[in-house]
Design a protein around this motif. Structure first.
Motif, PDB file in Angstrom:
ATOM      1  N   ASP A   1       0.823  -1.208   0.000  1.00  0.00           N
ATOM      2  CA  ASP A   1       0.000   0.000   0.000  1.00  0.00           C
ATOM      3  C   ASP A   1       0.856   1.257   0.000  1.00  0.00           C
ATOM      4  OD1 ASP A   1      -2.711   1.103   0.160  1.00  0.00           O
ATOM      5  OD2 ASP A   1      -2.052   1.863   2.104  1.00  0.00           O
ATOM      6  N   MET A   2       2.036   1.212   0.626  1.00  0.00           N
ATOM      7  CA  MET A   2       2.930   2.367   0.639  1.00  0.00           C
ATOM      8  C   MET A   2       3.468   2.662  -0.755  1.00  0.00           C
ATOM      9  SD  MET A   2       5.075   1.589   4.122  1.00  0.00           S
ATOM     10  CE  MET A   2       6.365   2.738   3.657  1.00  0.00           C
ATOM     11  N   ARG A   3       3.614   1.599  -1.563  1.00  0.00           N
ATOM     12  CA  ARG A   3       4.212   1.793  -2.895  1.00  0.00           C
ATOM     13  C   ARG A   3       3.184   2.188  -3.947  1.00  0.00           C
ATOM     14  NH1 ARG A   3       7.163  -2.935  -1.246  1.00  0.00           N
ATOM     15  NH2 ARG A   3       5.675  -4.234  -2.386  1.00  0.00           N
TER      16      ARG A   3
ATOM     17  N   PHE B   1      -0.300   3.925  -5.747  1.00  0.00           N
ATOM     18  CA  PHE B   1      -0.989   5.214  -5.717  1.00  0.00           C
ATOM     19  C   PHE B   1      -2.507   5.074  -5.774  1.00  0.00           C
ATOM     20  CE2 PHE B   1       3.212   6.669  -6.534  1.00  0.00           C
ATOM     21  CZ  PHE B   1       3.252   8.001  -6.149  1.00  0.00           C
TER      22      PHE B   1
ATOM     23  N   TYR C   1       3.092  16.472  -2.107  1.00  0.00           N
ATOM     24  CA  TYR C   1       2.518  15.210  -2.553  1.00  0.00           C
ATOM     25  C   TYR C   1       3.411  14.577  -3.610  1.00  0.00           C
ATOM     26  CZ  TYR C   1      -1.866  16.277  -0.165  1.00  0.00           C
ATOM     27  OH  TYR C   1      -2.818  16.542   0.779  1.00  0.00           O
TER      28      TYR C   1
ATOM     29  N   LYS D   1      -0.179  11.291  -3.236  1.00  0.00           N
ATOM     30  CA  LYS D   1      -0.194  10.844  -1.832  1.00  0.00           C
ATOM     31  C   LYS D   1       0.961  11.493  -1.081  1.00  0.00           C
ATOM     32  CE  LYS D   1       2.641   6.708  -2.607  1.00  0.00           C
ATOM     33  NZ  LYS D   1       2.726   5.248  -2.444  1.00  0.00           N
ATOM     34  N   ARG D   2       0.784  11.607   0.234  1.00  0.00           N
ATOM     35  CA  ARG D   2       1.833  12.067   1.129  1.00  0.00           C
ATOM     36  C   ARG D   2       1.644  11.352   2.482  1.00  0.00           C
ATOM     37  NH1 ARG D   2       1.200  18.180   3.063  1.00  0.00           N
ATOM     38  NH2 ARG D   2       2.765  17.385   4.517  1.00  0.00           N
TER      39      ARG D   2
ATOM     40  N   ARG E   1       3.245   8.536   3.440  1.00  0.00           N
ATOM     41  CA  ARG E   1       3.176   7.092   3.272  1.00  0.00           C
ATOM     42  C   ARG E   1       3.886   6.343   4.410  1.00  0.00           C
ATOM     43  NH1 ARG E   1       7.564   5.386  -1.363  1.00  0.00           N
ATOM     44  NH2 ARG E   1       9.230   6.834  -0.764  1.00  0.00           N
TER      45      ARG E   1
ATOM     46  N   ARG F   1       2.463   4.170   7.736  1.00  0.00           N
ATOM     47  CA  ARG F   1       2.319   2.719   7.901  1.00  0.00           C
ATOM     48  C   ARG F   1       3.545   2.103   8.580  1.00  0.00           C
ATOM     49  NH1 ARG F   1      -2.085   0.827   4.976  1.00  0.00           N
ATOM     50  NH2 ARG F   1      -3.492   2.634   4.757  1.00  0.00           N
TER      51      ARG F   1
ATOM     52  N   GLU G   1      -1.197  10.270   6.711  1.00  0.00           N
ATOM     53  CA  GLU G   1      -1.301   9.752   5.340  1.00  0.00           C
ATOM     54  C   GLU G   1      -2.541  10.362   4.679  1.00  0.00           C
ATOM     55  OE1 GLU G   1      -1.240   5.542   2.942  1.00  0.00           O
ATOM     56  OE2 GLU G   1      -2.373   5.686   4.807  1.00  0.00           O
TER      57      GLU G   1
ATOM     58  N   ARG H   1      -4.378  10.918   0.654  1.00  0.00           N
ATOM     59  CA  ARG H   1      -4.390  10.585  -0.781  1.00  0.00           C
ATOM     60  C   ARG H   1      -5.362  11.512  -1.491  1.00  0.00           C
ATOM     61  NH1 ARG H   1      -1.868   5.756  -2.167  1.00  0.00           N
ATOM     62  NH2 ARG H   1      -1.187   4.513  -0.370  1.00  0.00           N
TER      63      ARG H   1
ATOM     64  N   SER I   1      -8.237  10.146   3.988  1.00  0.00           N
ATOM     65  CA  SER I   1      -7.186   9.970   4.987  1.00  0.00           C
ATOM     66  C   SER I   1      -7.656   8.945   6.006  1.00  0.00           C
ATOM     67  CB  SER I   1      -6.857  11.301   5.673  1.00  0.00           C
ATOM     68  OG  SER I   1      -5.907  11.115   6.697  1.00  0.00           O
TER      69      SER I   1
END
Length: 690
Positions: A92-94, A96, A136, A152-153, A155, A158, A625, A627, A647
């Motif tokens: 999920d961190m990788r 978009f 972002y 996104k910002r 990340r 997590r 986090e 998006r 968020s």
């Protein structure tokens, strides 16, 4: 079934339940002192509750089987949760999360729709720059339907979840490593036997000594100066212990201690020599508080100091009979001392010797002496203000009679000043759970107890009592012409008073007054009897001093105070509980260092886990986090734009960020347009299904 078990072990409900139980158990272990003698818990909680608490393991929480089992299950539960969710979080961190359907954005709480006449390229470039300016990461895709921008910002939010779960695992592993599992395993699996008898270390059998490979342990050892040790005693339970073999030999070369002016210890340190058992190599090091010795995984801390077997010179005064001179004996701390008095055997067990002793000595309240409870008064010096003072050397010992009855004493070597008088103190108790009651023996002009013991011996001598009575009666007739007692009546009264006092002190005199004197006359008669008793004892002391070739004392306020204290002290001696009074006359001190030996391989992991827990908590708290999605769809010469944000936490600053972003993307849009509620139309549903 396997899948259900896997889900149960990784469920949040199980983890929270286990954490709650561990938190309650840890709170109990913090509030209740652990591994104290059972008698202390009985005194604090009572016999009934102390037994129940002992059965539940309240007095040794962290080494109970149930505590360790819960710790293991928490470790398993958190590990399963981490294994299940970490790949998803990293993925999920990788990603978009491109939304290819505009209708799905309109279902988010924060979304906005508007149109623009600018070209598709201009809108795309300007909005990408605006998102990047706000921190972002942006990905833009273009197809025949339009441009789809995902941003996104935060990340690494997590990472906070991963670190906190990993921290719990690491702390649990560290806690298990530092527990007594390795010791218990050697007892239950490898035949080690906890010892119950108080043997010297050399006498403990091999099955009572643990291997040097024991994973973790903690124990104290007392080493006298010049002595060596290669083992440390570990408490297994309330009544048993084991010896832990060390990988080195430790020798105490010298123990050093510095004191403040009040007598409180300021600094103490041990100069030791360490010799490796396997290589024979040795080195010297000084161990101080907060400066431990660390070698081969074992940490040696300076925990305190004690006596190491000092040699004592003692004077033993008899408390009955006509002998006043003491018997001089020598003793060694911790070695039992047999003595005999009046044909009866006794044993002295030397328990403690302190050459410097800081006590709270303050001026007493000055309450008058109650002759009906003189012993209780003398044994309980009152103080209003705390005054710390070094009162000199103190010995503590237990006197055992032939029947095994024990009385514990605490005697001071030099006199101390209480109530403005110099007195020798001797504490006495028959119950180790109670405080000492103190006997006061007044010091004479030479700061010794010679006159007191001389007076005590003379009181037991019938001839000396008779002579003193005659001298006092003669002096009274010469100085008091109107004395109501005439002829032999005065001598008979004085004889009766001294005889009663010699039999049982002030209590016996008081009991006689209660039986012979009417209640309305007792106060006046008691004052007269007290005056006659003090006068008779004064003459008795003078007679005893003359018999020893000493000059007579001068009657002044100091000697008057001495006599008043002597009367109370002689009376209290009947309830002292010992046929002798032991006074410390000199000593050759041998000091010992108390060292704590620990091996805690889990310490590093506990500290690491704690750091991870802090970092993870900070990451979850301060890294937000968010998006953002922006869809730009051309419709002829007009571009239709849809903006949405989501968020994990919709906080106040999140709402502010949404408004700020809306203004950056479309400054001309009204506030009501930015947060419009979207009601899907028929065309939207068709587009969604398509």
């Amino acid at each position: 079934m396997r899948a259900r078990l896997w889900d149960f072990l990784g469920s949040m409900r199980l983890a929270i339940s286990l954490l709650s139980i561990l938190a309650i158990a840890s709170a109990i272990g913090t509030l209740v002192k652990q591994n104290e003698p059972m008698v202390n818990y009985i005194t604090q909680f009572g016999l009934f509750w102390a037994q129940w608490f002992a059965m539940l393991g309240i007095f040794d929480v962290y080494n109970q089987a149930w505590f360790l089992i819960i710790l293991v299950f928490l470790l398993i539960s958190t590990s399963v949760c981490l294994i299940r969710n970490t790949p998803k979080m990293l993925q999920d961190m990788r990603t978009f999360k491109h939304h290819t359907r505009t209708n799905s954005l309109r279902h988010l709480p924060e979304h906005s729709d508007w149109t623009s006449n600018e070209s598709l390229d201009v809108l795309t470039q300007r909005n990408v720059r605006a998102l990047q300016k706000h921190g972002y990461q942006v990905r833009a895709q273009e197809n025949e339907a339009g441009v789809y921008i995902a941003a996104k910002r935060g990340r690494f939010n997590r990472i906070g979840y991963i670190l906190t779960h990993l921290a719990i695992i690491v702390i649990c592993i560290g806690g298990l490593m530092d527990s007594e599992l390795s010791i218990r395993a050697q007892v239950h699996l490898f035949g080690k036997q906890p010892q119950a008898n108080a043997l010297s270390f050399a006498q403990v059998p091999t099955d009572g000594v643990l291997s040097t490979h024991t994973l973790s342990y903690r124990g104290d050892v007392k080493i006298p100066e010049g002595a060596v040790t290669d083992v440390v005693s570990l408490a297994y339970d309330q009544d048993h212990y084991l010896l832990q073999d060390l990988p080195f030999v430790l020798r105490l070369n010298k123990f050093m201690v510095d004191y403040y002016s009040t007598g409180m210890p300021k600094r103490f340190a041990s100069e030791v020599t360490v010799q490796d058992k396997s290589t024979g190599e040795s080195f010297n090091q000084t161990i101080e508080v907060n400066h431990p010795l660390r070698y081969k995984g074992v940490a040696v801390y300076q925990a305190g100091f004690d006596d190491g077997g000092s040699r004592l010179q003692l004077a033993v005064y008899p408390l009955s009979g006509t002998v006043a001179q003491p018997a001089n004996i020598d003793a060694t701390m911790y070695k039992n001392q047999p003595i005999s008095f009046a044909g009866e055997p006794y044993t002295i067990e030397w328990r403690q010797f302190k050459p410097i002793n800081v006590e709270n000595l303050a001026e007493a309240s000055g309450a008058p002496i109650d002759t009906t409870s003189a012993f209780a008064h003398a044994m309980s010096p009152a103080s209003k203000v705390k005054t710390l003072k070094n009162v000199g050397p103190v010995i503590q010992f237990v006197l055992l009679d032939k029947a095994g009855q024990a009385t514990e004493f605490r005697n001071y070597m030099v006199p101390v000043t209480l109530d403005g008088a110099s007195v020798f103190l001797s504490g006495v108790r028959t119950d180790p759970n109670k405080d000492f009651l103190y006997l006061r023996i007044p010091a004479d002009a030479e700061q010794s107890m010679g006159d007191f013991m001389r007076l005590r011996a003379a009181l037991a001598n019938t001839d000396m009592r008779t002579k003193a009575i005659q001298l006092y009666a003669k002096r009274m007739r010469e100085t008091q012409q109107n004395n109501p007692l005439k002829g032999d009546e005065l001598e008979k009264s004085l004889t009766e008073i001294l005889n009663l006092f010699a039999q049982g002190g002030l209590q016996t005199v008081g009991e006689s007054l209660q039986t012979k004197v009417p209640a309305d006359q007792r106060d006046a008669v008691a004052q007269t009897v007290t005056r006659l008793l003090e006068g008779s004892l004064w003459e008795l002391l003078q007679t005893a001093r003359q018999a020893d070739g000493l000059p007579v004392l001068v009657d002044n306020p100091d000697t008057g105070k001495f006599m008043r204290l002597a009367v109370v002290g002689l009376s209290d001696a009947f309830a002292y509980g010992s046929p002798v009074f032991v006074q410390l006359k000199g000593f050759d001190q041998v000091q010992a260092s108390v060292l704590q030996m620990t091996r805690s391989p889990g310490q590093f992991w506990v500290y690491s886990g704690s750091l991870m827990l802090v970092l993870g908590t900070l990451a979850m708290t301060f890294i937000r986090e968010r998006r953002v999605w922006l869809h730009i769809k051309p419709n002829g010469a007009v571009q239709h734009l849809t903006l949405a944000m989501s968020s994990t936490r919709r906080t106040f600053d999140y709402q502010h960020a949404w408004k700020t972003l809306c203004h950056a993307i479309n400054p001309n849009m009204k506030h009501s347009e930015r947060t419009s509620e979207y009601m899907p139309t028929k065309g939207d549903h068709e587009d969604d299904h398509a």
